[in-house]
Design a protein around this motif. Structure first.
Motif, mmCIF file in Angstrom:
data_model
loop_
_atom_site.group_PDB
_atom_site.id
_atom_site.type_symbol
_atom_site.label_atom_id
_atom_site.label_comp_id
_atom_site.label_asym_id
_atom_site.label_seq_id
_atom_site.Cartn_x
_atom_site.Cartn_y
_atom_site.Cartn_z
ATOM 1 N N MET A 1 0.847 -1.200 0.000
ATOM 2 C CA MET A 1 0.000 0.000 0.000
ATOM 3 C C MET A 1 0.876 1.241 0.000
ATOM 4 S SD MET A 1 -2.968 1.146 2.704
ATOM 5 C CE MET A 1 -3.962 -0.273 2.250
ATOM 6 N N SER A 2 0.503 2.238 -0.804
ATOM 7 C CA SER A 2 1.302 3.450 -0.920
ATOM 8 C C SER A 2 1.319 4.224 0.392
ATOM 9 C CB SER A 2 0.733 4.341 -2.033
ATOM 10 O OG SER A 2 1.410 5.577 -2.066
ATOM 11 N N THR A 3 2.486 4.812 0.687
ATOM 12 C CA THR A 3 2.620 5.652 1.880
ATOM 13 C C THR A 3 2.551 7.134 1.534
ATOM 14 O OG1 THR A 3 5.040 5.644 1.660
ATOM 15 C CG2 THR A 3 4.041 3.905 3.007
ATOM 16 N N ILE A 4 2.306 7.459 0.265
ATOM 17 C CA ILE A 4 2.241 8.849 -0.174
ATOM 18 C C ILE A 4 0.901 9.448 0.237
ATOM 19 C CG2 ILE A 4 2.234 10.373 -2.181
ATOM 20 C CD1 ILE A 4 4.035 8.272 -3.563
ATOM 21 N N SER A 5 0.960 10.587 0.919
ATOM 22 C CA SER A 5 -0.263 11.163 1.490
ATOM 23 C C SER A 5 -0.696 12.454 0.802
ATOM 24 C CB SER A 5 -0.053 11.432 2.987
ATOM 25 O OG SER A 5 1.028 12.338 3.177
ATOM 26 N N PHE A 6 -0.099 12.789 -0.337
ATOM 27 C CA PHE A 6 -0.456 14.024 -1.029
ATOM 28 C C PHE A 6 -0.603 13.749 -2.517
ATOM 29 C CE2 PHE A 6 4.116 13.654 -0.952
ATOM 30 C CZ PHE A 6 4.496 13.962 -2.247
ATOM 31 N N ASP A 7 -1.358 14.599 -3.191
ATOM 32 C CA ASP A 7 -1.529 14.497 -4.636
ATOM 33 C C ASP A 7 -0.351 15.199 -5.298
ATOM 34 O OD1 ASP A 7 -2.434 15.683 -7.327
ATOM 35 O OD2 ASP A 7 -4.015 14.221 -6.904
ATOM 36 N N ILE A 8 0.424 14.451 -6.084
ATOM 37 C CA ILE A 8 1.667 14.982 -6.630
ATOM 38 C C ILE A 8 1.429 16.145 -7.592
ATOM 39 C CG2 ILE A 8 1.697 13.206 -8.431
ATOM 40 C CD1 ILE A 8 4.730 14.957 -6.760
ATOM 41 N N ILE A 9 0.407 16.059 -8.426
ATOM 42 C CA ILE A 9 0.154 17.146 -9.374
ATOM 43 C C ILE A 9 -0.326 18.392 -8.639
ATOM 44 C CG2 ILE A 9 -1.357 17.891 -11.260
ATOM 45 C CD1 ILE A 9 -1.049 15.115 -12.465
ATOM 46 N N ASP A 10 -1.209 18.220 -7.660
ATOM 47 C CA ASP A 10 -1.628 19.365 -6.847
ATOM 48 C C ASP A 10 -0.417 20.000 -6.162
ATOM 49 O OD1 ASP A 10 -4.234 18.934 -7.541
ATOM 50 O OD2 ASP A 10 -4.888 18.238 -5.565
ATOM 51 N N HIS A 11 0.470 19.157 -5.660
ATOM 52 C CA HIS A 11 1.647 19.656 -4.942
ATOM 53 C C HIS A 11 2.550 20.463 -5.867
ATOM 54 C CE1 HIS A 11 4.925 19.696 -2.031
ATOM 55 N NE2 HIS A 11 5.733 19.284 -3.002
ATOM 56 N N LEU A 12 2.862 19.913 -7.034
ATOM 57 C CA LEU A 12 3.778 20.592 -7.949
ATOM 58 C C LEU A 12 3.149 21.839 -8.569
ATOM 59 C CD1 LEU A 12 5.409 17.541 -9.777
ATOM 60 C CD2 LEU A 12 6.348 18.889 -7.882
ATOM 61 N N ALA A 35 -3.924 9.487 -12.315
ATOM 62 C CA ALA A 35 -2.618 10.148 -12.355
ATOM 63 C C ALA A 35 -1.862 9.914 -11.053
ATOM 64 C CB ALA A 35 -2.799 11.645 -12.607
ATOM 65 N N GLN A 36 -2.581 9.978 -9.938
ATOM 66 C CA GLN A 36 -1.942 9.758 -8.645
ATOM 67 C C GLN A 36 -1.524 8.300 -8.475
ATOM 68 O OE1 GLN A 36 -0.902 11.925 -6.634
ATOM 69 N NE2 GLN A 36 -0.303 10.670 -4.878
ATOM 70 N N LYS A 37 -2.358 7.385 -8.939
ATOM 71 C CA LYS A 37 -2.015 5.965 -8.849
ATOM 72 C C LYS A 37 -0.765 5.655 -9.673
ATOM 73 C CE LYS A 37 -6.511 3.864 -7.804
ATOM 74 N NZ LYS A 37 -7.605 2.982 -8.308
ATOM 75 N N SER A 38 -0.630 6.307 -10.817
ATOM 76 C CA SER A 38 0.557 6.098 -11.646
ATOM 77 C C SER A 38 1.808 6.556 -10.906
ATOM 78 C CB SER A 38 0.420 6.862 -12.966
ATOM 79 O OG SER A 38 -0.637 6.343 -13.745
ATOM 80 N N TYR A 39 1.711 7.713 -10.266
ATOM 81 C CA TYR A 39 2.850 8.223 -9.495
ATOM 82 C C TYR A 39 3.206 7.253 -8.365
ATOM 83 C CZ TYR A 39 5.417 11.023 -6.104
ATOM 84 O OH TYR A 39 6.350 11.460 -5.193
ATOM 85 N N SER A 40 2.204 6.807 -7.629
ATOM 86 C CA SER A 40 2.454 5.896 -6.511
ATOM 87 C C SER A 40 3.059 4.581 -6.992
ATOM 88 C CB SER A 40 1.151 5.623 -5.752
ATOM 89 O OG SER A 40 0.641 6.803 -5.168
ATOM 90 N N ALA A 41 2.561 4.067 -8.111
ATOM 91 C CA ALA A 41 3.062 2.794 -8.630
ATOM 92 C C ALA A 41 4.520 2.891 -9.055
ATOM 93 C CB ALA A 41 2.202 2.342 -9.808
ATOM 94 N N LEU A 42 4.926 4.067 -9.522
ATOM 95 C CA LEU A 42 6.295 4.233 -10.002
ATOM 96 C C LEU A 42 7.272 4.638 -8.905
ATOM 97 C CD1 LEU A 42 5.454 6.013 -13.363
ATOM 98 C CD2 LEU A 42 6.539 3.771 -13.121
ATOM 99 N N PHE A 43 6.799 5.377 -7.909
ATOM 100 C CA PHE A 43 7.722 5.896 -6.904
ATOM 101 C C PHE A 43 7.506 5.333 -5.501
ATOM 102 C CE2 PHE A 43 7.894 9.024 -10.292
ATOM 103 C CZ PHE A 43 9.262 9.183 -10.430
ATOM 104 N N ASP A 44 6.426 4.619 -5.293
ATOM 105 C CA ASP A 44 6.189 3.968 -4.004
ATOM 106 C C ASP A 44 5.470 2.641 -4.241
ATOM 107 O OD1 ASP A 44 6.192 3.656 -1.254
ATOM 108 O OD2 ASP A 44 4.284 4.703 -0.988
ATOM 109 N N PRO A 45 6.075 1.777 -5.067
ATOM 110 C CA PRO A 45 5.384 0.535 -5.454
ATOM 111 C C PRO A 45 5.350 -0.488 -4.327
ATOM 112 C CG PRO A 45 7.611 0.531 -6.320
ATOM 113 C CD PRO A 45 7.407 1.885 -5.687
#
Length: 221
Positions: A1-12, A35-45
């Motif tokens: 399960m992803s540990t990322i707690s923020f939306d990457i596009i909103d953040h950037l 879009a967020q799931k793609s980020y999580s899958a690539l950087f916090d798989p």
């Protein structure tokens, strides 16, 4: 399960909860979620396989730097610094400067499109840097440069260089997905920031602007 707690596009894109752009993105919740799931899958798989976090963030820093997108580049560079390899971070930063180019360029297979062939640099990691990065990461940066600036030169020989450096076919798919996602992310964030900067201006084509704005802000473009 992803540990990322923020939306990457909103953040950037510096989108605040309840803002106009937040409301626009909320109109396409599935696109936003994907879009967020793609980020999580690539950087916090859940399963990183053979592609380490160091490799993922080094490539991300390099690619966003080549795109000259300072907000995204700073974000990924900061994440790379946290992995306790300042030597790698410094080398990637130096290689961004060495790898900057103007694209797209390269050669199409012989045919009608050959008239659009453009010459460009054949980027290679500095030999002294490759000794520290290792053959595997150096090959990844070189392939990422190809995908950013001259994807028309992608061919079996280019893939063989990755295989020869220790990248499996599954690893290569992950690397390609990473570069493709970053390209998408950069375009969306740039568009959102442009929209934020011009949100107080009335568009001359007001009938079409809301549709385009909603699609772009949702992450669909």
């Amino acid at each position: 399960m992803s540990t990322i707690s923020f939306d990457i596009i909103d953040h950037l894109a510096d989108i605040q909860p309840g803002s106009h752009l937040d409301e626009l993105r909320s109109q396409r919740p599935q696109a936003r979620e994907n879009a967020q799931k793609s980020y999580s899958a690539l950087f916090d798989p859940d399963d990183a396989g053979n592609v380490s976090a160091l490799e993922r963030y080094a490539v991300a820093t390099f690619v966003t730097g080549l795109h000259r997108q300072s907000v995204a580049a700073d974000f990924y560079a900061a994440a790379l610094q946290k992995l306790d390899r300042p030597d790698i971070a410094d080398i990637v930063d130096a290689e961004i400067t060495r790898g900057l180019a103007k694209g797209p360029y390269g050669r199409y297979p012989e045919g009608p499109l050959s008239t659009e062939d453009e010459e460009g640099p054949d980027y290679r990691v500095f030999p002294g840097h490759e000794e520290i990065l290792g053959a595997r990461l150096a090959a990844a940066l070189q392939h990422a440069h190809l995908l950013v600036f001259h994807p028309r030169d992608a061919n079996p020989e280019a893939l063989q260089k990755l295989l020869g450096a220790g990248w499996s076919t599954t690893d290569i798919v992950t690397l390609s997905q990473l570069v493709a996602f970053l390209s998408f992310q950069i375009r969306v964030v740039a568009g959102l920031r442009a929209l934020a900067a011009t949100s107080n201006h009335t568009s001359a084509s007001s009938g079409e602007a809301p549709v385009f704005t909603a699609l772009l802000a949702s992450g669909a473009l």
